[in-house]
Design a protein around this motif. Structure first.
Motif, PDB file in Angstrom:
ATOM      1  N   TYR A 265       0.814  -1.212   0.000  1.00  0.00           N
ATOM      2  CA  TYR A 265       0.000   0.000   0.000  1.00  0.00           C
ATOM      3  C   TYR A 265       0.852   1.268   0.000  1.00  0.00           C
ATOM      4  CZ  TYR A 265       1.284   0.555   4.875  1.00  0.00           C
ATOM      5  OH  TYR A 265       2.004   0.731   6.025  1.00  0.00           O
ATOM      6  N   SER A 266       2.071   1.186   0.484  1.00  0.00           N
ATOM      7  CA  SER A 266       2.891   2.384   0.639  1.00  0.00           C
ATOM      8  C   SER A 266       3.828   2.655  -0.534  1.00  0.00           C
ATOM      9  CB  SER A 266       3.722   2.274   1.914  1.00  0.00           C
ATOM     10  OG  SER A 266       4.593   1.158   1.820  1.00  0.00           O
ATOM     11  N   THR A 267       3.892   1.750  -1.499  1.00  0.00           N
ATOM     12  CA  THR A 267       4.812   1.896  -2.626  1.00  0.00           C
ATOM     13  C   THR A 267       4.048   2.237  -3.891  1.00  0.00           C
ATOM     14  OG1 THR A 267       6.281   0.260  -1.633  1.00  0.00           O
ATOM     15  CG2 THR A 267       6.614   0.746  -3.950  1.00  0.00           C
ATOM     16  N   LEU A 268       4.522   3.259  -4.585  1.00  0.00           N
ATOM     17  CA  LEU A 268       3.928   3.636  -5.867  1.00  0.00           C
ATOM     18  C   LEU A 268       4.265   2.552  -6.883  1.00  0.00           C
ATOM     19  CD1 LEU A 268       2.405   5.969  -7.291  1.00  0.00           C
ATOM     20  CD2 LEU A 268       4.634   6.847  -7.954  1.00  0.00           C
ATOM     21  N   GLN A 269       3.274   2.024  -7.543  1.00  0.00           N
ATOM     22  CA  GLN A 269       3.467   0.920  -8.484  1.00  0.00           C
ATOM     23  C   GLN A 269       3.757   1.446  -9.889  1.00  0.00           C
ATOM     24  OE1 GLN A 269       3.555  -2.368  -7.285  1.00  0.00           O
ATOM     25  NE2 GLN A 269       3.530  -1.173  -5.396  1.00  0.00           N
ATOM     26  N   GLY A 270       4.803   2.232  -9.991  1.00  0.00           N
ATOM     27  CA  GLY A 270       5.226   2.795 -11.275  1.00  0.00           C
ATOM     28  C   GLY A 270       5.078   4.302 -11.286  1.00  0.00           C
ATOM     29  N   ILE A 271       6.147   4.996 -11.659  1.00  0.00           N
ATOM     30  CA  ILE A 271       6.095   6.460 -11.663  1.00  0.00           C
ATOM     31  C   ILE A 271       5.245   7.003 -12.798  1.00  0.00           C
ATOM     32  CG2 ILE A 271       8.293   6.700 -10.490  1.00  0.00           C
ATOM     33  CD1 ILE A 271       9.493   7.496 -13.241  1.00  0.00           C
ATOM     34  N   ASP A 272       4.915   6.141 -13.770  1.00  0.00           N
ATOM     35  CA  ASP A 272       4.066   6.613 -14.862  1.00  0.00           C
ATOM     36  C   ASP A 272       2.642   6.902 -14.404  1.00  0.00           C
ATOM     37  OD1 ASP A 272       3.423   3.974 -14.441  1.00  0.00           O
ATOM     38  OD2 ASP A 272       3.757   3.347 -16.517  1.00  0.00           O
ATOM     39  N   ARG A 273       2.346   6.638 -13.164  1.00  0.00           N
ATOM     40  CA  ARG A 273       1.039   7.007 -12.610  1.00  0.00           C
ATOM     41  C   ARG A 273       0.971   8.490 -12.264  1.00  0.00           C
ATOM     42  NH1 ARG A 273      -1.457   2.124  -9.254  1.00  0.00           N
ATOM     43  NH2 ARG A 273      -0.757   0.447 -10.603  1.00  0.00           N
ATOM     44  N   ILE A 274       2.135   9.135 -12.115  1.00  0.00           N
ATOM     45  CA  ILE A 274       2.123  10.555 -11.750  1.00  0.00           C
ATOM     46  C   ILE A 274       2.838  11.450 -12.754  1.00  0.00           C
ATOM     47  CG2 ILE A 274       1.808  10.193  -9.280  1.00  0.00           C
ATOM     48  CD1 ILE A 274       4.833  10.591  -8.947  1.00  0.00           C
ATOM     49  N   ILE A 275       3.796  10.916 -13.507  1.00  0.00           N
ATOM     50  CA  ILE A 275       4.481  11.705 -14.533  1.00  0.00           C
ATOM     51  C   ILE A 275       4.672  10.847 -15.782  1.00  0.00           C
ATOM     52  CG2 ILE A 275       5.682  13.257 -12.939  1.00  0.00           C
ATOM     53  CD1 ILE A 275       8.166  11.577 -13.215  1.00  0.00           C
ATOM     54  N   PRO A 276       4.726  11.472 -16.955  1.00  0.00           N
ATOM     55  CA  PRO A 276       4.933  10.686 -18.181  1.00  0.00           C
ATOM     56  C   PRO A 276       6.372  10.182 -18.274  1.00  0.00           C
ATOM     57  CG  PRO A 276       4.828  13.019 -18.686  1.00  0.00           C
ATOM     58  CD  PRO A 276       4.517  12.888 -17.230  1.00  0.00           C
ATOM     59  N   VAL A 277       6.523   8.947 -18.692  1.00  0.00           N
ATOM     60  CA  VAL A 277       7.847   8.330 -18.804  1.00  0.00           C
ATOM     61  C   VAL A 277       8.163   8.110 -20.280  1.00  0.00           C
ATOM     62  CG1 VAL A 277       9.237   6.302 -18.233  1.00  0.00           C
ATOM     63  CG2 VAL A 277       7.635   7.225 -16.552  1.00  0.00           C
ATOM     64  N   ASP A 278       9.364   8.495 -20.681  1.00  0.00           N
ATOM     65  CA  ASP A 278       9.786   8.335 -22.068  1.00  0.00           C
ATOM     66  C   ASP A 278      10.570   7.049 -22.296  1.00  0.00           C
ATOM     67  OD1 ASP A 278       8.930  10.954 -23.281  1.00  0.00           O
ATOM     68  OD2 ASP A 278      10.125  11.667 -21.598  1.00  0.00           O
ATOM     69  N   VAL A 279      11.399   6.655 -21.328  1.00  0.00           N
ATOM     70  CA  VAL A 279      12.226   5.456 -21.476  1.00  0.00           C
ATOM     71  C   VAL A 279      12.189   4.673 -20.166  1.00  0.00           C
ATOM     72  CG1 VAL A 279      14.567   4.578 -21.873  1.00  0.00           C
ATOM     73  CG2 VAL A 279      13.772   6.566 -23.137  1.00  0.00           C
ATOM     74  N   TYR A 280      11.946   3.372 -20.283  1.00  0.00           N
ATOM     75  CA  TYR A 280      12.003   2.463 -19.138  1.00  0.00           C
ATOM     76  C   TYR A 280      13.281   1.642 -19.255  1.00  0.00           C
ATOM     77  CZ  TYR A 280       7.022   3.415 -18.513  1.00  0.00           C
ATOM     78  OH  TYR A 280       5.814   4.025 -18.315  1.00  0.00           O
ATOM     79  N   ILE A 281      14.034   1.564 -18.160  1.00  0.00           N
ATOM     80  CA  ILE A 281      15.247   0.747 -18.136  1.00  0.00           C
ATOM     81  C   ILE A 281      15.000  -0.400 -17.163  1.00  0.00           C
ATOM     82  CG2 ILE A 281      17.711   0.704 -17.669  1.00  0.00           C
ATOM     83  CD1 ILE A 281      17.724   3.730 -18.177  1.00  0.00           C
ATOM     84  N   PRO A 282      14.941  -1.640 -17.667  1.00  0.00           N
ATOM     85  CA  PRO A 282      14.660  -2.772 -16.780  1.00  0.00           C
ATOM     86  C   PRO A 282      15.889  -3.187 -15.984  1.00  0.00           C
ATOM     87  CG  PRO A 282      14.987  -3.547 -19.007  1.00  0.00           C
ATOM     88  CD  PRO A 282      15.071  -2.038 -19.062  1.00  0.00           C
ATOM     89  N   GLY A 283      15.646  -3.944 -14.937  1.00  0.00           N
ATOM     90  CA  GLY A 283      16.738  -4.494 -14.153  1.00  0.00           C
ATOM     91  C   GLY A 283      16.566  -4.214 -12.678  1.00  0.00           C
ATOM     92  N   CYS A 284      17.290  -4.978 -11.876  1.00  0.00           N
ATOM     93  CA  CYS A 284      17.227  -4.801 -10.429  1.00  0.00           C
ATOM     94  C   CYS A 284      18.615  -5.065  -9.840  1.00  0.00           C
ATOM     95  CB  CYS A 284      16.195  -5.728  -9.818  1.00  0.00           C
ATOM     96  SG  CYS A 284      15.963  -5.446  -8.055  1.00  0.00           S
TER      97      CYS A 284
END
Length: 177
Positions: A111-130
């Motif tokens: 509940y406390s973690t945003l599940q992707g920043i594209d919910r609040i700002i537009p994203v142009d490039v996603y870089i995968p990995g952890c």
């Protein structure tokens, strides 16, 4: 830049190509380093990978930056501040989501973690990995440069249309616009 040199030594090109060339070769990212990905982002800026050679200089102020790199887990309490940083950046601006946590919440479906920043700002490039490797970040920045190169810049046309609305018809006819 698709241009040509004529016989007099002048380079000819279009305004779109010139603006695109300047924008893509002088990206100034502001960093939002929130977790492990920030370490890899710092590594990309260090001497081994040196993204400065690509014209990318990290800025501390969002008012001096045109790329936002979000690296790490964004919790709901940080989300409004992230949006504020985005709003403070001048146009044109782009966003890179670095890592699984910034892109989709990562291994934290809470509940406390945003599940992707594209919910609040537009994203142009996603870089995968952890976390993504420095090479992954560099690839993402090069991908952003490619996107900027392919996009047409039409801001000056819109501004000129607004300017023409304010002029009187007599003046427009006399100037031949």
């Amino acid at each position: 830049m698709a241009s040509s040199i004529n016989g007099n030594g002048f380079i000819t090109t279009t305004v779109d190509e010139l603006l695109s060339w300047g924008r893509r070769n002088a990206l100034w990212p502001v960093t939002i380093g929130l977790a492990c990905c920030a370490i890899e982002m710092m590594h990309a800026a260090a001497s081994r990978f040196d993204i400065d050679r690509l014209g990318m200089i990290f800025r501390a102020s969002p008012r001096q930056a045109d790329v936002l790199i979000v690296a790490g887990t964004v919790v709901n309490k940080v989300a409004p501040m992230l949006k504020l940083v985005w709003d403070q950046m001048p146009e044109p601006k782009w966003c890179i989501s670095m890592g699984g946590c910034a892109s989709a919440g990562g291994p934290f479906p809470t509940y406390s973690t945003l599940q992707g920043i594209d919910r609040i700002i537009p994203v142009d490039v996603y870089i995968p990995g952890c976390p993504p490797t420095p090479q992954g970040l560099i690839y993402g920045l090069l991908e952003l440069q490619r996107k900027i190169r392919e996009k047409k810049v039409t801001r000056y046309e819109k501004a000129f249309e607004e300017f023409k609305k304010d002029l009187s018809p007599e003046l427009l006819n006399g100037v031949g616009v």
